[in-house]
Scaffold this motif. Structure first.
Motif, PDB file in Angstrom:
ATOM      1  N   LEU A  18       0.810  -1.209   0.000  1.00  0.00           N
ATOM      2  CA  LEU A  18       0.000   0.000   0.000  1.00  0.00           C
ATOM      3  C   LEU A  18       0.847   1.264   0.000  1.00  0.00           C
ATOM      4  O   LEU A  18       0.494   2.264  -0.593  1.00  0.00           O
ATOM      5  N   VAL A  19       1.976   1.220   0.704  1.00  0.00           N
ATOM      6  CA  VAL A  19       2.815   2.422   0.814  1.00  0.00           C
ATOM      7  C   VAL A  19       4.014   2.392  -0.136  1.00  0.00           C
ATOM      8  O   VAL A  19       4.845   3.295  -0.109  1.00  0.00           O
ATOM      9  N   SER A  20       4.096   1.373  -0.980  1.00  0.00           N
ATOM     10  CA  SER A  20       5.297   1.191  -1.802  1.00  0.00           C
ATOM     11  C   SER A  20       5.577   2.387  -2.708  1.00  0.00           C
ATOM     12  O   SER A  20       6.744   2.702  -2.968  1.00  0.00           O
ATOM     13  N   HIS A  21       4.549   3.047  -3.215  1.00  0.00           N
ATOM     14  CA  HIS A  21       4.755   4.158  -4.149  1.00  0.00           C
ATOM     15  C   HIS A  21       4.494   5.525  -3.524  1.00  0.00           C
ATOM     16  O   HIS A  21       4.568   6.544  -4.210  1.00  0.00           O
ATOM     17  N   PHE A  22       4.187   5.540  -2.213  1.00  0.00           N
ATOM     18  CA  PHE A  22       3.783   6.805  -1.610  1.00  0.00           C
ATOM     19  C   PHE A  22       4.690   7.279  -0.479  1.00  0.00           C
ATOM     20  O   PHE A  22       4.809   8.478  -0.240  1.00  0.00           O
ATOM     21  N   THR A  57      12.138   3.808   1.193  1.00  0.00           N
ATOM     22  CA  THR A  57      11.166   2.794   0.747  1.00  0.00           C
ATOM     23  C   THR A  57      11.718   1.983  -0.414  1.00  0.00           C
ATOM     24  O   THR A  57      11.598   0.751  -0.438  1.00  0.00           O
ATOM     25  N   ARG A  58      12.344   2.656  -1.360  1.00  0.00           N
ATOM     26  CA  ARG A  58      12.852   1.950  -2.527  1.00  0.00           C
ATOM     27  C   ARG A  58      13.941   0.950  -2.133  1.00  0.00           C
ATOM     28  O   ARG A  58      13.990  -0.174  -2.671  1.00  0.00           O
ATOM     29  N   ALA A  59      14.811   1.351  -1.188  1.00  0.00           N
ATOM     30  CA  ALA A  59      15.892   0.462  -0.770  1.00  0.00           C
ATOM     31  C   ALA A  59      15.349  -0.784  -0.090  1.00  0.00           C
ATOM     32  O   ALA A  59      15.833  -1.896  -0.313  1.00  0.00           O
ATOM     33  N   VAL A  60      14.335  -0.605   0.761  1.00  0.00           N
ATOM     34  CA  VAL A  60      13.751  -1.755   1.467  1.00  0.00           C
ATOM     35  C   VAL A  60      13.078  -2.697   0.484  1.00  0.00           C
ATOM     36  O   VAL A  60      13.208  -3.923   0.584  1.00  0.00           O
TER      37      VAL A  60
END
Length: 334
Positions: free
Chosen positions: A222-226, A244-247
């Motif tokens: 849900l939060v991957s792009h936000f 977020t991108r690194a995780v």
């Protein structure tokens, strides 16, 4: 001289936060030594399974805990003030004006016997001396911000859809244009399409108004792009924290990898969803050593006795002995 935040650019700084529940069988630490720093205008996603302490941490930060829960240690610095040390009167002055909270269930948070406009009016009158005209104009403005026709100021909560009720709660949180909005799974009762629409709207409002967000959810996708950064919690502790991108691209903790493997991807070849065996531990009697070791596919003997710290792993921090500087580096199996 009073101690303040150590990072001058931080809007919020949480230091070694402990939240415990006082139960007949003893104290249960639901949040165990959480540290985090939030910059102005940043979007932080907090993810993990149910029962991992996400909502308790959020309520501890906002100082909205009720007995038997209480903050037993730590500090929460917000705009140079330690919220843990403030009186109820001082906290009431900050809430809504400087930071707002959007609860998980809007139907429970909104009063069913009052119109939306009446509830907006109550929130404004509790914190400002505005005229009736100013209240009416501002209430209409915030409803339009979240895509709701101001005519619904005359509506009761049961006359709105689930998505509209959630957006009305977000509108109420924006009445004073606060610097921070904390959200406790505000999309959990919505369908997938409504979830995506609401997330896009929250992100657009954040860009437009410049407030920071702490967004708690159990759904990593849900939060991957936000979100700008992602905090992964397990058994009351932060187990991974980074961009977020690194995780998502290279999870450093086996638990983070397990959460990602539990969600299907719309790209690439078809893969079997593996999930994570077992369930989160009883926080009244957490496992020794690493709290994830009973469920971890790459656990070592020393994981049973040695409690890991948060270690720097490239762009993220991970609470895993695989990344201990003195330990032999072992790749997490992909």
């Amino acid at each position: 001289m009073l101690e303040t935040t150590t990072d001058p650019n931080a809007l919020l700084e949480v230091r070694n936060l402990w939240v415990e529940y006082n139960t007949p069988t003893g104290s249960v630490p639901a949040v165990a030594g959480v540290d985090l720093t939030l910059a102005k205008g940043e979007f932080l996603g907090v993810v993990g399974e149910s029962g991992c302490g996400k909502s308790t941490m959020l309520f501890g930060i906002a100082q909205l805990l009720n007995p038997p829960a209480s903050v037993t240690a730590g500090e929460v610095w917000f705009k140079g003030q330690n919220l843990v040390a403030l009186s109820a009167k001082s906290l009431n002055h900050l809430r809504w004006r400087d930071f707002s909270v959007v609860m998980q269930s809007a139907m429970n948070a909104l009063n069913p016997v009052h119109t939306i406009g009446h509830q907006f009016k109550d929130a404004i009158k509790a914190h400002a001396k505005w005229s009736e005209t100013e209240i009416r104009v501002r209430s209409a403005e915030v409803l339009e911000l979240v895509g709701i026709d101001p005519v619904h100021l005359k509506s009761y909560p049961h006359q709105l859809s689930g998505g509209m009720r959630q957006r009305a709660m977000i509108a109420m949180a924006l009445l004073f244009t606060p610097d921070l909005i904390v959200m406790d799974e505000p999309t959990s009762a919505l369908d997938v399409v409504a979830q995506r629409s609401l997330m896009a709207q929250i992100k657009e409002l954040q860009k437009q108004l410049g407030f920071a967000v702490i967004f708690v959810t159990h759904d990593m996708s849900l939060v991957s792009h936000f979100s700008d950064r992602l905090m992964v919690m397990y058994a009351g502790q932060v187990v991974e924290l980074g961009t977020t991108r690194a995780v998502f691209d290279a999870p450093a903790h086996p638990y983070s990898k397990g959460l990602l493997d539990a969600f299907p991807s719309i790209r690439g070849e078809k893969k079997r969803l593996t999930g994570i065996p077992g369930a989160p531990p009883n926080l009244g009697r957490p496992p020794t050593g690493c709290r994830f070791h009973p469920r971890c596919p790459v656990a070592m003997d020393r994981c049973i006795v040695d409690e890991p710290e948060l270690y720097q792993v490239g762009a993220v921090q991970a609470r895993c002995l695989l990344h201990e500087p003195a330990a032999q580096k072992v790749e997490i199996e992909s």
